[in-house]
Design a protein around this motif. Structure first.
Motif, PDB file in Angstrom:
ATOM      1  N   MET A   1      -9.579  -0.668  -6.987  1.00 35.23           N
ATOM      2  CA  MET A   1      -8.872   0.537  -7.438  1.00 35.23           C
ATOM      3  C   MET A   1      -7.647   0.185  -8.283  1.00 35.23           C
ATOM      4  SD  MET A   1     -10.578   3.187  -6.372  1.00 35.23           S
ATOM      5  CE  MET A   1     -12.038   2.201  -6.756  1.00 35.23           C
ATOM      6  N   LEU A   2      -6.908  -0.827  -7.864  1.00 38.18           N
ATOM      7  CA  LEU A   2      -5.734  -1.232  -8.638  1.00 38.18           C
ATOM      8  C   LEU A   2      -6.135  -1.817  -9.982  1.00 38.18           C
ATOM      9  CD1 LEU A   2      -3.465  -2.840  -5.871  1.00 38.18           C
ATOM     10  CD2 LEU A   2      -3.310  -0.547  -6.870  1.00 38.18           C
ATOM     11  N   CYS A   3      -7.262  -2.537  -9.998  1.00 38.18           N
ATOM     12  CA  CYS A   3      -7.760  -3.088 -11.261  1.00 38.18           C
ATOM     13  C   CYS A   3      -8.131  -1.965 -12.229  1.00 38.18           C
ATOM     14  CB  CYS A   3      -8.960  -3.978 -10.986  1.00 38.18           C
ATOM     15  SG  CYS A   3      -9.755  -4.637 -12.470  1.00 38.18           S
ATOM     16  N   ILE A   4      -8.889  -0.983 -11.736  1.00 36.74           N
ATOM     17  CA  ILE A   4      -9.272   0.150 -12.598  1.00 36.74           C
ATOM     18  C   ILE A   4      -8.035   0.932 -13.015  1.00 36.74           C
ATOM     19  CG2 ILE A   4     -10.580   2.306 -12.664  1.00 36.74           C
ATOM     20  CD1 ILE A   4     -12.562   1.039 -10.726  1.00 36.74           C
ATOM     21  N   GLY A   5      -7.103   1.116 -12.099  1.00 30.80           N
ATOM     22  CA  GLY A   5      -5.877   1.837 -12.434  1.00 30.80           C
ATOM     23  C   GLY A   5      -5.061   1.143 -13.502  1.00 30.80           C
ATOM     24  N   SER A   6      -5.090  -0.183 -13.511  1.00 30.03           N
ATOM     25  CA  SER A   6      -4.353  -0.916 -14.544  1.00 30.03           C
ATOM     26  C   SER A   6      -5.016  -0.753 -15.912  1.00 30.03           C
ATOM     27  CB  SER A   6      -4.269  -2.399 -14.182  1.00 30.03           C
ATOM     28  OG  SER A   6      -3.541  -2.595 -12.996  1.00 30.03           O
TER      29      SER A   6
ATOM     30  N   SER B   1      -4.380   5.112 -14.712  1.00 33.31           N
ATOM     31  CA  SER B   1      -4.567   6.322 -13.912  1.00 33.31           C
ATOM     32  C   SER B   1      -3.740   6.215 -12.633  1.00 33.31           C
ATOM     33  CB  SER B   1      -6.039   6.516 -13.565  1.00 33.31           C
ATOM     34  OG  SER B   1      -6.208   7.575 -12.668  1.00 33.31           O
ATOM     35  N   THR B   2      -2.821   7.150 -12.466  1.00 33.90           N
ATOM     36  CA  THR B   2      -1.979   7.145 -11.271  1.00 33.90           C
ATOM     37  C   THR B   2      -2.788   7.448 -10.025  1.00 33.90           C
ATOM     38  OG1 THR B   2      -0.078   7.874 -12.593  1.00 33.90           O
ATOM     39  CG2 THR B   2       0.055   8.161 -10.205  1.00 33.90           C
ATOM     40  N   ASN B   3      -3.735   8.353 -10.114  1.00 33.50           N
ATOM     41  CA  ASN B   3      -4.529   8.727  -8.943  1.00 33.50           C
ATOM     42  C   ASN B   3      -5.381   7.561  -8.432  1.00 33.50           C
ATOM     43  OD1 ASN B   3      -3.548  11.372  -8.980  1.00 33.50           O
ATOM     44  ND2 ASN B   3      -5.172  12.077 -10.364  1.00 33.50           N
ATOM     45  N   VAL B   4      -5.954   6.795  -9.348  1.00 35.87           N
ATOM     46  CA  VAL B   4      -6.759   5.648  -8.936  1.00 35.87           C
ATOM     47  C   VAL B   4      -5.875   4.596  -8.271  1.00 35.87           C
ATOM     48  CG1 VAL B   4      -8.253   3.786  -9.743  1.00 35.87           C
ATOM     49  CG2 VAL B   4      -8.478   6.075 -10.719  1.00 35.87           C
ATOM     50  N   SER B   5      -4.699   4.359  -8.818  1.00 35.15           N
ATOM     51  CA  SER B   5      -3.770   3.399  -8.212  1.00 35.15           C
ATOM     52  C   SER B   5      -3.315   3.873  -6.833  1.00 35.15           C
ATOM     53  CB  SER B   5      -2.558   3.186  -9.119  1.00 35.15           C
ATOM     54  OG  SER B   5      -2.956   2.629 -10.358  1.00 35.15           O
TER      55      SER B   5
ATOM     56  N   GLY C   1      -5.971   3.094  -4.383  1.00 40.63           N
ATOM     57  CA  GLY C   1      -5.873   1.696  -3.993  1.00 40.63           C
ATOM     58  C   GLY C   1      -4.798   1.475  -2.952  1.00 40.63           C
ATOM     59  N   GLY C   2      -3.696   2.219  -3.054  1.00 38.42           N
ATOM     60  CA  GLY C   2      -2.631   2.116  -2.053  1.00 38.42           C
ATOM     61  C   GLY C   2      -3.096   2.551  -0.676  1.00 38.42           C
ATOM     62  N   TYR C   3      -3.851   3.635  -0.614  1.00 38.91           N
ATOM     63  CA  TYR C   3      -4.348   4.115   0.685  1.00 38.91           C
ATOM     64  C   TYR C   3      -5.363   3.141   1.288  1.00 38.91           C
ATOM     65  CZ  TYR C   3      -2.032   8.599  -0.042  1.00 38.91           C
ATOM     66  OH  TYR C   3      -1.088   9.585  -0.221  1.00 38.91           O
ATOM     67  N   PHE C   4      -6.212   2.573   0.456  1.00 41.89           N
ATOM     68  CA  PHE C   4      -7.130   1.554   0.970  1.00 41.89           C
ATOM     69  C   PHE C   4      -6.354   0.351   1.495  1.00 41.89           C
ATOM     70  CE2 PHE C   4     -10.575   3.507  -1.731  1.00 41.89           C
ATOM     71  CZ  PHE C   4     -11.410   3.808  -0.667  1.00 41.89           C
TER      72      PHE C   4
ATOM     73  N   GLY D   1       0.810  -1.207   0.000  1.00 41.65           N
ATOM     74  CA  GLY D   1       0.000   0.000   0.000  1.00 41.65           C
ATOM     75  C   GLY D   1       0.844   1.258   0.000  1.00 41.65           C
ATOM     76  N   LEU D   2       1.946   1.254   0.729  1.00 43.44           N
ATOM     77  CA  LEU D   2       2.828   2.428   0.751  1.00 43.44           C
ATOM     78  C   LEU D   2       3.440   2.692  -0.612  1.00 43.44           C
ATOM     79  CD1 LEU D   2       4.632   1.858   4.189  1.00 43.44           C
ATOM     80  CD2 LEU D   2       2.938   3.623   3.665  1.00 43.44           C
ATOM     81  N   VAL D   3       3.817   1.643  -1.321  1.00 41.36           N
ATOM     82  CA  VAL D   3       4.408   1.816  -2.653  1.00 41.36           C
ATOM     83  C   VAL D   3       3.351   2.280  -3.640  1.00 41.36           C
ATOM     84  CG1 VAL D   3       5.548   0.643  -4.564  1.00 41.36           C
ATOM     85  CG2 VAL D   3       6.230   0.144  -2.221  1.00 41.36           C
ATOM     86  N   ASN D   4       2.159   1.676  -3.608  1.00 42.43           N
ATOM     87  CA  ASN D   4       1.104   2.093  -4.535  1.00 42.43           C
ATOM     88  C   ASN D   4       0.638   3.521  -4.269  1.00 42.43           C
ATOM     89  OD1 ASN D   4       0.927  -0.303  -6.052  1.00 42.43           O
ATOM     90  ND2 ASN D   4      -0.394  -1.261  -4.524  1.00 42.43           N
ATOM     91  N   ALA D   5       0.686   3.952  -3.005  1.00 39.15           N
ATOM     92  CA  ALA D   5       0.320   5.324  -2.674  1.00 39.15           C
ATOM     93  C   ALA D   5       1.452   6.308  -2.958  1.00 39.15           C
ATOM     94  CB  ALA D   5      -0.093   5.410  -1.205  1.00 39.15           C
ATOM     95  N   ARG D   6       2.591   5.795  -3.419  1.00 40.80           N
ATOM     96  CA  ARG D   6       3.755   6.624  -3.764  1.00 40.80           C
ATOM     97  C   ARG D   6       4.221   7.469  -2.579  1.00 40.80           C
ATOM     98  NH1 ARG D   6       4.437   6.978  -9.463  1.00 40.80           N
ATOM     99  NH2 ARG D   6       2.792   5.830 -10.572  1.00 40.80           N
ATOM    100  N   VAL D   7       4.217   6.860  -1.393  1.00 41.94           N
ATOM    101  CA  VAL D   7       4.699   7.544  -0.203  1.00 41.94           C
ATOM    102  C   VAL D   7       6.202   7.794  -0.345  1.00 41.94           C
ATOM    103  CG1 VAL D   7       4.964   7.377   2.300  1.00 41.94           C
ATOM    104  CG2 VAL D   7       2.866   6.566   1.197  1.00 41.94           C
ATOM    105  N   ARG D   8       6.627   9.029  -0.101  1.00 42.44           N
ATOM    106  CA  ARG D   8       8.027   9.461  -0.230  1.00 42.44           C
ATOM    107  C   ARG D   8       8.569   9.232  -1.636  1.00 42.44           C
ATOM    108  NH1 ARG D   8      10.286  10.907   4.481  1.00 42.44           N
ATOM    109  NH2 ARG D   8      12.366  10.747   3.540  1.00 42.44           N
ATOM    110  N   GLY D   9       7.689   9.217  -2.622  1.00 36.42           N
ATOM    111  CA  GLY D   9       8.105   9.127  -4.017  1.00 36.42           C
ATOM    112  C   GLY D   9       8.535   7.748  -4.479  1.00 36.42           C
ATOM    113  N   VAL D  10       8.292   6.689  -3.674  1.00 40.83           N
ATOM    114  CA  VAL D  10       8.702   5.331  -4.046  1.00 40.83           C
ATOM    115  C   VAL D  10       7.660   4.749  -5.000  1.00 40.83           C
ATOM    116  CG1 VAL D  10       9.202   3.012  -3.196  1.00 40.83           C
ATOM    117  CG2 VAL D  10       9.884   5.009  -1.855  1.00 40.83           C
ATOM    118  N   THR D  11       8.117   4.263  -6.145  1.00 38.73           N
ATOM    119  CA  THR D  11       7.217   3.657  -7.140  1.00 38.73           C
ATOM    120  C   THR D  11       7.680   2.278  -7.596  1.00 38.73           C
ATOM    121  OG1 THR D  11       8.406   4.761  -8.947  1.00 38.73           O
ATOM    122  CG2 THR D  11       6.506   5.926  -7.998  1.00 38.73           C
TER     123      THR D  11
END
Length: 275
Positions: A219-224, A228-232, A235-238, A101-111
């Motif tokens: 959310m990850l399914c729709i993002g794929s 959409s980065t925002n939708v993904s 999904g990370g926050y959820f 979830g932290l990676v999908n939410a791009r916490v601290r810029g990690v992708t």
């Protein structure tokens, strides 16, 4: 029963009981049988037990039982039950769900998930083990959920490892890779929805864990599909919320008044039979 003031009075009182019982022995019994201690009649007060006219501590009865005859009836101790595999599965699952979830939410810029792939495989093995142990204790729900998600974490790590060549196979068509990944996540969305419905009479922690996890997959399914980065990120926050519910349920499973000064309550769902 009145409290015993001393060991001597305890022994005398219990000897009187044993003597009255021995008086009922038929005269045709041989002296050898009379002298044999029997576990059919005994008295127990506090930490002491009187067997065959002799006073023992309950902790020393195993030593005395070695001297009994082969035909003497002996009460066998109850078998030790299996441990609950639920906390083990929750611990590994919550850890994996938090990191993803932290990676999908791009916490601290990690992708990039590359450094976490090995931990996904290791964590998946622990969740899978928890599912197998749930089979041993007869918990079909936990066996299905943990066994399935153990396979998910292992497969998710394999999808992102270069050694398995998944990304290389779709190097000429990145959109096809995203579509296949969306199909993969759609299947997990359906599966997670089914087990979420089956958890509506468990606890709020387990139900919310699966609810937020289902939203994560959706959310990850729709993002794929939409890229959409925002939708993904949503999904990370959820996923982070789902892991928090897992941590809470884990703590409730292992913390009690004997092990912690701060035990928490696993609140049951309405209509639940869980005490």
């Amino acid at each position: 029963m009145e409290p015993i003031s001393s060991g001597s009075s305890l022994q005398s009182n219990m000897r009187e009981t044993v003597q009255s019982q021995n008086a009922e022995i038929p005269p045709q019994m041989s002296n050898e049988n009379k002298n044999k201690p029997s576990c059919e009649h005994f008295e127990s007060v506090g930490e002491y037990i009187m067997v065959g006219g002799r006073l023992f501590k309950k902790s020393d009865t195993n030593t005395y039982l070695e001297d009994l005859g082969p035909g003497t009836p002996v009460e066998q101790p109850g078998q030790v039950g299996f441990a609950n595999p639920l906390p083990l599965g929750l611990a590994s699952f919550s850890f994996m769900c938090l990191t993803l979830g932290l990676v999908n939410a791009r916490v601290r810029g990690v992708t990039n998930l590359y450094l976490l792939n090995a931990s996904f495989i290791f964590g998946g093995a622990v969740v899978l083990l928890s599912g197998l142990l749930s089979f041993c204790v007869g918990d079909t729900f936990c066996m299905t959920v943990f066994g399935s998600f153990g396979g998910f974490w292992i497969s998710w790590g394999c999808l992102n490892l270069e050694q398995f060549g998944v990304t290389k196979a779709y190097a000429d068509d990145p959109q096809a890779l995203q579509n296949v990944l969306g199909f993969y996540l759609a299947g997990w969305t359906v599966f997670n929805f089914l087990v979420m419905v089956c958890s509506m009479k468990s606890t709020w922690g387990i139900f919310l864990l699966l609810l937020f996890l289902d939203l994560t997959f959706l959310m990850l399914c729709i993002g794929s599909f939409t890229q959409s980065t925002n939708v993904s990120m949503a999904g990370g926050y959820f996923g982070i919320l789902s892991s928090c519910c897992g941590w809470y349920s884990l703590y409730c499973s292992i913390a009690n008044k004997d092990s912690s000064y701060v035990p928490l309550i696993a609140y049951p769902m309405p209509g639940s039979q869980i005490v």
